[in-house]
Scaffold this motif. Structure first.
Motif, PDB file in Angstrom:
ATOM      1  N   VAL A  54       0.834  -1.198   0.000  1.00  0.00           N
ATOM      2  CA  VAL A  54       0.000   0.000   0.000  1.00  0.00           C
ATOM      3  C   VAL A  54       0.873   1.253   0.000  1.00  0.00           C
ATOM      4  O   VAL A  54       0.593   2.231  -0.714  1.00  0.00           O
ATOM      5  CB  VAL A  54      -0.939  -0.002   1.219  1.00  0.00           C
ATOM      6  N   ALA A  55       1.958   1.237   0.791  1.00  0.00           N
ATOM      7  CA  ALA A  55       2.839   2.403   0.846  1.00  0.00           C
ATOM      8  C   ALA A  55       3.460   2.690  -0.519  1.00  0.00           C
ATOM      9  O   ALA A  55       3.523   3.856  -0.956  1.00  0.00           O
ATOM     10  CB  ALA A  55       3.923   2.171   1.899  1.00  0.00           C
ATOM     11  N   ASN A  56       3.901   1.659  -1.217  1.00  0.00           N
ATOM     12  CA  ASN A  56       4.506   1.862  -2.543  1.00  0.00           C
ATOM     13  C   ASN A  56       3.479   2.329  -3.566  1.00  0.00           C
ATOM     14  O   ASN A  56       3.781   3.162  -4.425  1.00  0.00           O
ATOM     15  CB  ASN A  56       5.149   0.550  -3.016  1.00  0.00           C
ATOM     16  N   GLU A  57       2.248   1.794  -3.473  1.00  0.00           N
ATOM     17  CA  GLU A  57       1.197   2.229  -4.399  1.00  0.00           C
ATOM     18  C   GLU A  57       0.841   3.694  -4.177  1.00  0.00           C
ATOM     19  O   GLU A  57       0.584   4.434  -5.139  1.00  0.00           O
ATOM     20  CB  GLU A  57      -0.037   1.353  -4.225  1.00  0.00           C
ATOM     21  N   MET A  58       0.825   4.118  -2.916  1.00  0.00           N
ATOM     22  CA  MET A  58       0.520   5.522  -2.622  1.00  0.00           C
ATOM     23  C   MET A  58       1.610   6.435  -3.173  1.00  0.00           C
ATOM     24  O   MET A  58       1.321   7.501  -3.725  1.00  0.00           O
ATOM     25  CB  MET A  58       0.369   5.708  -1.109  1.00  0.00           C
ATOM     26  N   LYS A  59       2.859   6.016  -3.032  1.00  0.00           N
ATOM     27  CA  LYS A  59       3.957   6.829  -3.565  1.00  0.00           C
ATOM     28  C   LYS A  59       3.853   6.956  -5.081  1.00  0.00           C
ATOM     29  O   LYS A  59       4.161   8.003  -5.651  1.00  0.00           O
ATOM     30  CB  LYS A  59       5.295   6.193  -3.200  1.00  0.00           C
ATOM     31  N   THR A  60       3.394   5.883  -5.728  1.00  0.00           N
ATOM     32  CA  THR A  60       3.357   5.868  -7.192  1.00  0.00           C
ATOM     33  C   THR A  60       2.167   6.647  -7.757  1.00  0.00           C
ATOM     34  O   THR A  60       2.314   7.385  -8.754  1.00  0.00           O
ATOM     35  CB  THR A  60       3.292   4.412  -7.706  1.00  0.00           C
ATOM     36  N   HIS A  61       1.013   6.535  -7.127  1.00  0.00           N
ATOM     37  CA  HIS A  61      -0.219   7.039  -7.736  1.00  0.00           C
ATOM     38  C   HIS A  61      -0.735   8.351  -7.144  1.00  0.00           C
ATOM     39  O   HIS A  61      -1.617   8.971  -7.736  1.00  0.00           O
ATOM     40  CB  HIS A  61      -1.326   5.977  -7.635  1.00  0.00           C
ATOM     41  N   ILE A  62      -0.250   8.765  -5.998  1.00  0.00           N
ATOM     42  CA  ILE A  62      -0.741  10.008  -5.399  1.00  0.00           C
ATOM     43  C   ILE A  62       0.164  11.156  -5.818  1.00  0.00           C
ATOM     44  O   ILE A  62       1.365  11.153  -5.512  1.00  0.00           O
ATOM     45  CB  ILE A  62      -0.794   9.915  -3.861  1.00  0.00           C
ATOM     46  N   PRO A  63      -0.383  12.144  -6.526  1.00  0.00           N
ATOM     47  CA  PRO A  63       0.440  13.302  -6.910  1.00  0.00           C
ATOM     48  C   PRO A  63       0.876  14.096  -5.676  1.00  0.00           C
ATOM     49  O   PRO A  63       0.178  14.137  -4.661  1.00  0.00           O
ATOM     50  CB  PRO A  63      -0.503  14.125  -7.797  1.00  0.00           C
ATOM     51  N   PHE A  64       2.016  14.718  -5.786  1.00  0.00           N
ATOM     52  CA  PHE A  64       2.542  15.565  -4.710  1.00  0.00           C
ATOM     53  C   PHE A  64       2.627  14.795  -3.384  1.00  0.00           C
ATOM     54  O   PHE A  64       2.402  15.356  -2.318  1.00  0.00           O
ATOM     55  CB  PHE A  64       1.678  16.820  -4.524  1.00  0.00           C
ATOM     56  N   TYR A  65       2.946  13.509  -3.500  1.00  0.00           N
ATOM     57  CA  TYR A  65       2.999  12.671  -2.284  1.00  0.00           C
ATOM     58  C   TYR A  65       4.085  13.171  -1.334  1.00  0.00           C
ATOM     59  O   TYR A  65       3.861  13.284  -0.125  1.00  0.00           O
ATOM     60  CB  TYR A  65       3.259  11.220  -2.682  1.00  0.00           C
ATOM     61  N   THR A  66       5.259  13.508  -1.886  1.00  0.00           N
ATOM     62  CA  THR A  66       6.367  13.956  -1.045  1.00  0.00           C
ATOM     63  C   THR A  66       6.028  15.264  -0.356  1.00  0.00           C
ATOM     64  O   THR A  66       6.281  15.431   0.852  1.00  0.00           O
ATOM     65  CB  THR A  66       7.640  14.126  -1.902  1.00  0.00           C
ATOM     66  N   GLN A  67       5.440  16.209  -1.087  1.00  0.00           N
ATOM     67  CA  GLN A  67       5.076  17.490  -0.492  1.00  0.00           C
ATOM     68  C   GLN A  67       4.017  17.317   0.592  1.00  0.00           C
ATOM     69  O   GLN A  67       4.043  17.996   1.625  1.00  0.00           O
ATOM     70  CB  GLN A  67       4.567  18.455  -1.580  1.00  0.00           C
ATOM     71  N   GLY A  75       7.655  13.008   7.594  1.00  0.00           N
ATOM     72  CA  GLY A  75       8.855  12.572   6.904  1.00  0.00           C
ATOM     73  C   GLY A  75       8.721  12.784   5.408  1.00  0.00           C
ATOM     74  O   GLY A  75       7.628  13.052   4.896  1.00  0.00           O
ATOM     75  N   GLU A  76       9.834  12.656   4.700  1.00  0.00           N
ATOM     76  CA  GLU A  76       9.816  12.916   3.264  1.00  0.00           C
ATOM     77  C   GLU A  76       8.912  11.947   2.515  1.00  0.00           C
ATOM     78  O   GLU A  76       8.255  12.303   1.557  1.00  0.00           O
ATOM     79  CB  GLU A  76      11.240  12.843   2.706  1.00  0.00           C
ATOM     80  N   MET A  77       8.876  10.677   2.942  1.00  0.00           N
ATOM     81  CA  MET A  77       8.031   9.675   2.287  1.00  0.00           C
ATOM     82  C   MET A  77       7.019   9.080   3.258  1.00  0.00           C
ATOM     83  O   MET A  77       6.631   7.917   3.137  1.00  0.00           O
ATOM     84  CB  MET A  77       8.906   8.567   1.684  1.00  0.00           C
ATOM     85  N   CYS A  78       6.594   9.869   4.224  1.00  0.00           N
ATOM     86  CA  CYS A  78       5.595   9.456   5.223  1.00  0.00           C
ATOM     87  C   CYS A  78       6.039   8.212   5.998  1.00  0.00           C
ATOM     88  O   CYS A  78       5.226   7.355   6.338  1.00  0.00           O
ATOM     89  CB  CYS A  78       4.234   9.186   4.569  1.00  0.00           C
ATOM     90  N   GLU A  79       7.356   8.130   6.263  1.00  0.00           N
ATOM     91  CA  GLU A  79       7.850   6.949   6.972  1.00  0.00           C
ATOM     92  C   GLU A  79       7.357   6.880   8.408  1.00  0.00           C
ATOM     93  O   GLU A  79       7.356   5.812   9.017  1.00  0.00           O
ATOM     94  CB  GLU A  79       9.394   6.930   6.956  1.00  0.00           C
ATOM     95  N   LYS A  80       6.908   8.009   8.966  1.00  0.00           N
ATOM     96  CA  LYS A  80       6.375   7.988  10.329  1.00  0.00           C
ATOM     97  C   LYS A  80       4.958   7.419  10.407  1.00  0.00           C
ATOM     98  O   LYS A  80       4.462   7.157  11.493  1.00  0.00           O
ATOM     99  CB  LYS A  80       6.378   9.414  10.915  1.00  0.00           C
ATOM    100  N   LEU A  81       4.328   7.253   9.244  1.00  0.00           N
ATOM    101  CA  LEU A  81       2.956   6.737   9.213  1.00  0.00           C
ATOM    102  C   LEU A  81       2.900   5.267   8.813  1.00  0.00           C
ATOM    103  O   LEU A  81       1.810   4.735   8.602  1.00  0.00           O
ATOM    104  CB  LEU A  81       2.101   7.559   8.241  1.00  0.00           C
TER     105      LEU A  81
END
Length: 458
Positions: A54-67, A75-81
């Motif tokens: 799920v985490a990888n899919e969110m990174k791939t498909h959600i725009p502006f995920y890092t922001q 965290g930069e890639m929501c590693e705290k969640l």
């Protein structure tokens, strides 16, 4: 009463929104259903947090995920969640939610008090409070100290939840035999049912023992499996012989093979579950390749589609947890934990002996229809279940879910996709649970012999 009106607006109104074709529902049932719904919601969130897919899919498909992750300070890639630490924090909020309600509802004897109205209503406000508690846990200072301390609290609560379920299983077996034995005094058909069910239970237990011996052992190696299968099979035989021994029968006429059959089946289930959870053993074949032994060959093919197996298995597991929570919070179960049982004279034999007879439900004094689902107020004379005990069981279940999702003591490498990957901690937890169950049942048999001056109800 203004409090009652507000509770209705936020509570039973949820039921009235349902269509008229829905069957009528009791207020006590709808309340427990709503709390269970909150529990399921948080459990799903925990499973999502433990999923790398799920985490990888969110990174791939959600725009502006890092922001977005930076904006919520995760965290930069929501590693705290994600990961076990996030699950610990979310379950901390859910556990606090149920523990506060446990303290709040202590000694509520009727549904007319202000505290009872709060327990049975205000669902939107409760949802907001639950979300706030789960979110607030992410802002606890000194996270490392918190996680280390909370881990021990979670393990203690998880073991206590297992213990309660084992106690209630033993109580269930005794209640079943007592209820059907009471019917045998009037109709011989109950004796036939007792014999038939006992035969079926022992057939299942013996078949399980034989199949485990065939598929989980081999002529060389598998010493752990051989010893454990032999020990647990011997324990089932031992408690069966104790249950029908003359000394036990003299003190407990209601003791019989039905209870032993229930316990034997459960022991075989835990043994199978433990062997399935054990890390695989590997050896080198003649071509110097690693091969897995001591597990069924067909099971290796089943684990190829890990997502399907994990999804289906996780759903079944947490469905069982939820069922255990709801069934163990009835008044009869809470009284059984305190040693209060119905006398044999008051038992009315019936096939579905766990359910309350229709004649006992004095619920339909007040029925309210609001154009939707009919709500039956079944707690006008008194509470149907213990509110405080209900919340305490869900508090323990929150801790049990937290430890189960994070693989107990193998939390650092835990992933929901590897939920059924064998670990030694899960293996030993299941095996110890098996032995504790046998010891609890054995104690109910020999306790009258050890303490002859004391009265025992089971």
């Amino acid at each position: 009463c203004l409090t009652f009106q507000l509770a209705c607006c936020c509570g039973t109104a949820a039921c009235s929104l349902c269509c008229k074709c829905c069957p009528k529902i009791k207020q006590s049932t709808s309340t427990r259903f709503m709390y269970a719904l909150y529990f399921i919601l948080v459990t799903i969130i925990c499973c999502v947090m433990m999923s790398t897919t799920v985490a990888n899919e969110m990174k791939t498909h959600i725009p502006f995920y890092t922001q977005m992750c930076k904006g919520i300070q995760a965290g930069e890639m929501c590693e705290k969640l994600v990961g076990y630490s996030a699950v610990y924090k979310v379950c901390f909020g859910m556990a606090c939610f149920f523990f506060l309600f446990f303290l709040f509802t202590i000694k509520i004897n009727n549904s007319k008090s202000c505290r009872a109205y709060i327990h049975n209503g205000f669902w939107l406000i409760k949802l907001i409070v639950l979300a706030a508690m789960c979110s607030g846990a992410f802002f606890i200072p000194d996270q490392d100290t918190f996680l280390n301390a909370w881990r021990y609290v979670g393990a203690t609560g998880g073991f206590l939840f297992i213990a309660i379920q084992l106690i209630l299983l033993v109580e269930f077996a005794h209640k079943w035999n007592k209820n059907w034995t009471a019917g045998a005094n009037h109709k011989q058909v109950w004796n036939g049912l007792l014999a038939l069910v006992t035969l079926i239970l022992y057939s299942i237990a013996v078949a399980a023992l034989v199949l485990m011996a065939l598929f989980y052992t081999r002529s060389e190696g598998c010493m752990y499996n051989k010893v454990l299968i032999g020990v647990n099979g011997g324990l089932c035989l031992f408690v069966s012989l104790v249950a029908i021994s003359p000394c036990v029968q003299n003190r407990q006429p209601h003791s019989g093979l039905l209870q032993s059959g229930v316990i034997s089946c459960y022991v075989m289930y835990l043994t199978f579950s433990a062997l399935s959870s054990k890390p695989p053993e590997t050896i080198l074949d003649e071509n110097n390749r690693n091969i897995t032994i001591c597990v069924p060959e067909f099971s290796q093919g089943l684990h190829r589609d890990e997502n399907l197996v994990t999804g289906l298995g996780t759903t079944i597991l947490f469905g069982c947890i939820l069922y255990s929570c709801l069934t163990s919070t009835t008044r009869a179960s809470s009284e059984a934990l305190r040693g209060i049982y119905a006398t044999a004279e008051t038992e009315v034999a019936r096939c579905c002996f766990c359910c309350v007879p229709d004649g006992d439900a004095d619920a339909e004094e007040h029925v309210e229809k609001r154009g939707g689902q009919t709500v039956v107020y079944d707690e006008k004379k008194g509470t149907v279940y213990s509110y405080a005990y209900f919340h305490f069981v869900f508090f323990l279940a929150s801790l049990y879910v937290m430890m189960t999702v994070t693989h107990w003591f193998h939390y650092e490498s835990a992933q929901i996709e590897k939920f059924f990957t064998g670990t030694w901690s899960i293996f030993w937890i299941k095996m110890v649970s098996c032995w504790v169950c046998v010891c609890l049942y054995l104690w109910t048999l020999i306790a009258p012999l050890c303490c002859p001056t004391r009265e025992f109800s089971v």
